[in-house]
Design a protein around this motif. Sequence first.
Motif, PDB file in Angstrom:
ATOM      1  N   GLU A  61       0.445  -1.363   0.203  1.00 47.62           N
ATOM      2  CA  GLU A  61       0.078   0.166   0.210  1.00 47.62           C
ATOM      3  C   GLU A  61       0.900   0.887  -0.269  1.00 47.62           C
ATOM      4  OE1 GLU A  61       0.528  -1.354   4.720  1.00 47.62           O
ATOM      5  OE2 GLU A  61      -0.035  -2.469   2.398  1.00 47.62           O
ATOM      6  N   LYS A  87      -1.440   0.030 -11.570  1.00 46.49           N
ATOM      7  CA  LYS A  87      -1.299  -1.027 -12.778  1.00 46.49           C
ATOM      8  C   LYS A  87      -1.093  -2.301 -11.562  1.00 46.49           C
ATOM      9  CE  LYS A  87      -2.499  -1.004 -17.704  1.00 46.49           C
ATOM     10  NZ  LYS A  87      -2.111  -1.160 -18.494  1.00 46.49           N
ATOM     11  N   LEU A  88      -2.393  -3.032 -11.199  1.00 47.18           N
ATOM     12  CA  LEU A  88      -1.792  -3.951  -9.742  1.00 47.18           C
ATOM     13  C   LEU A  88      -2.072  -4.931 -10.119  1.00 47.18           C
ATOM     14  CD1 LEU A  88      -0.207  -5.546  -7.760  1.00 47.18           C
ATOM     15  CD2 LEU A  88      -1.686  -4.494  -5.883  1.00 47.18           C
ATOM     16  N   TRP A  89      -1.206  -6.374 -10.433  1.00 49.95           N
ATOM     17  CA  TRP A  89      -2.016  -7.833 -10.851  1.00 49.95           C
ATOM     18  C   TRP A  89      -1.254  -8.879  -9.646  1.00 49.95           C
ATOM     19  CZ3 TRP A  89      -1.450  -9.436 -16.725  1.00 49.95           C
ATOM     20  CH2 TRP A  89      -3.037  -8.260 -17.923  1.00 49.95           C
ATOM     21  N   TRP A 147      -6.970 -10.560   1.382  1.00 52.59           N
ATOM     22  CA  TRP A 147      -6.780  -9.260   0.729  1.00 52.59           C
ATOM     23  C   TRP A 147      -8.112  -8.457   0.970  1.00 52.59           C
ATOM     24  CZ3 TRP A 147      -3.953  -5.694  -2.656  1.00 52.59           C
ATOM     25  CH2 TRP A 147      -4.624  -5.374  -3.521  1.00 52.59           C
ATOM     26  N   ARG A 192      -8.844  -3.446  -0.929  1.00 54.26           N
ATOM     27  CA  ARG A 192      -9.034  -2.551  -2.042  1.00 54.26           C
ATOM     28  C   ARG A 192      -9.434  -1.085  -1.430  1.00 54.26           C
ATOM     29  NH1 ARG A 192      -8.370  -0.015  -5.905  1.00 54.26           N
ATOM     30  NH2 ARG A 192      -9.269  -0.519  -7.345  1.00 54.26           N
ATOM     31  N   MET A 207      -5.974   1.299  -1.016  1.00 59.87           N
ATOM     32  CA  MET A 207      -5.416   1.289  -2.872  1.00 59.87           C
ATOM     33  C   MET A 207      -6.479   0.935  -3.844  1.00 59.87           C
ATOM     34  SD  MET A 207      -2.453  -1.092  -2.110  1.00 59.87           S
ATOM     35  CE  MET A 207      -1.864  -0.991  -3.498  1.00 59.87           C
ATOM     36  N   VAL A 235      -4.974   3.019  -7.212  1.00 55.38           N
ATOM     37  CA  VAL A 235      -4.714   2.346  -8.280  1.00 55.38           C
ATOM     38  C   VAL A 235      -5.196   1.708  -9.024  1.00 55.38           C
ATOM     39  CG1 VAL A 235      -3.427  -0.086  -8.804  1.00 55.38           C
ATOM     40  CG2 VAL A 235      -2.586   0.915  -6.514  1.00 55.38           C
ATOM     41  N   GLU A 289      -5.672   0.397 -12.106  1.00 54.15           N
ATOM     42  CA  GLU A 289      -6.177  -1.205 -12.038  1.00 54.15           C
ATOM     43  C   GLU A 289      -5.492  -2.423 -11.485  1.00 54.15           C
ATOM     44  OE1 GLU A 289      -4.960  -4.408 -15.784  1.00 54.15           O
ATOM     45  OE2 GLU A 289      -5.353  -2.296 -16.306  1.00 54.15           O
ATOM     46  N   VAL A 290      -6.656  -2.958 -10.991  1.00 58.04           N
ATOM     47  CA  VAL A 290      -6.437  -3.606  -9.713  1.00 58.04           C
ATOM     48  C   VAL A 290      -6.793  -5.350 -10.727  1.00 58.04           C
ATOM     49  CG1 VAL A 290      -6.114  -4.833  -7.265  1.00 58.04           C
ATOM     50  CG2 VAL A 290      -6.014  -2.452  -7.663  1.00 58.04           C
ATOM     51  N   ARG A 291      -6.548  -6.417 -10.248  1.00 56.66           N
ATOM     52  CA  ARG A 291      -6.534  -7.360 -10.423  1.00 56.66           C
ATOM     53  C   ARG A 291      -5.927  -8.568  -9.898  1.00 56.66           C
ATOM     54  NH1 ARG A 291      -5.541  -8.478 -17.453  1.00 56.66           N
ATOM     55  NH2 ARG A 291      -6.573  -6.528 -18.146  1.00 56.66           N
ATOM     56  N   ILE A 292      -6.690  -9.698  -8.976  1.00 63.15           N
ATOM     57  CA  ILE A 292      -6.794 -10.475  -8.153  1.00 63.15           C
ATOM     58  C   ILE A 292      -7.515 -11.083  -7.941  1.00 63.15           C
ATOM     59  CG2 ILE A 292      -8.272  -9.078  -6.305  1.00 63.15           C
ATOM     60  CD1 ILE A 292      -6.186 -10.400  -3.962  1.00 63.15           C
TER      61      ILE A 292
END
Length: 243
Positions: free
Chosen positions: A205, A212-214, A226, A232, A235, A238, A240-243
């Motif tokens: 964080e 972008k975070l994947w 998470w 979320r 963050m 950010v 774009e976050v993909r988890i």
Amino acid sequence: MQAPKDLYNLKELQTLETVEASKGLAEQLKKLMQLRSVCIDNISSTDCASIFAALSNMPLLSSLLLSAKDENEPLCFEALKPMSTELHKLIIRGQWAKGTLDYPIFRSHSKYLKYLALSWCHLGEDPLGMLASHLSNLTYLKLNNMHSSKTLVLDAEAFPHLKTLVLSHMPDVNQINILDGALPCIEGLYIVSLPNLNKVPQGIESLSSLKKLWLTNLHKDLKIQWNGNGMRQKMLHVAEVRI
């Protein structure tokens, strides 16, 4: 693809797409002094000295991909001493011989390297810590298909110019620690297919520049943590976050 026998006649050639290492390749490369981008695969340990010496004398070389004949073949980079200060992009697929980080490509030339992608290079310890002390000017780093220590640490001065970090297929890793001050310019962080990473990277964080975070194909417990820690909300900066 095998290099054509008359390759040496193409003296104005600037890009050499993937050719296989062969006994006569080094001699052909010596005639191609206009090359900017070179990709060579199927390299064996016995090819390294002659081919890397030939590459070292190319004055305009800017991009280099070197791939071993298989993932267990050790490549020795002692002879890779680039005269071109334009060589900024280096992609290596293969085992490293011992002492690689002490060779000129990662010592005297390290300040020119901006883009580094490594596969199969089982450094044995924390590769991020080892590379950070040698390659402070990188803007792109990818580590793929390699064994390492279980914990990766990005210390407070790690990679001050790095914009993209990709960690993929590193089966030993179960924890990543990002210390305050690390990765001050990071924009893209892609952590993919680390099946034993069961905790959210500590300190993630704090990456205020991240866009972008994947975090995909990781241990199922990471997503539980998470959500449980309300990451979320932490963050929101950010995009774009993909988890």
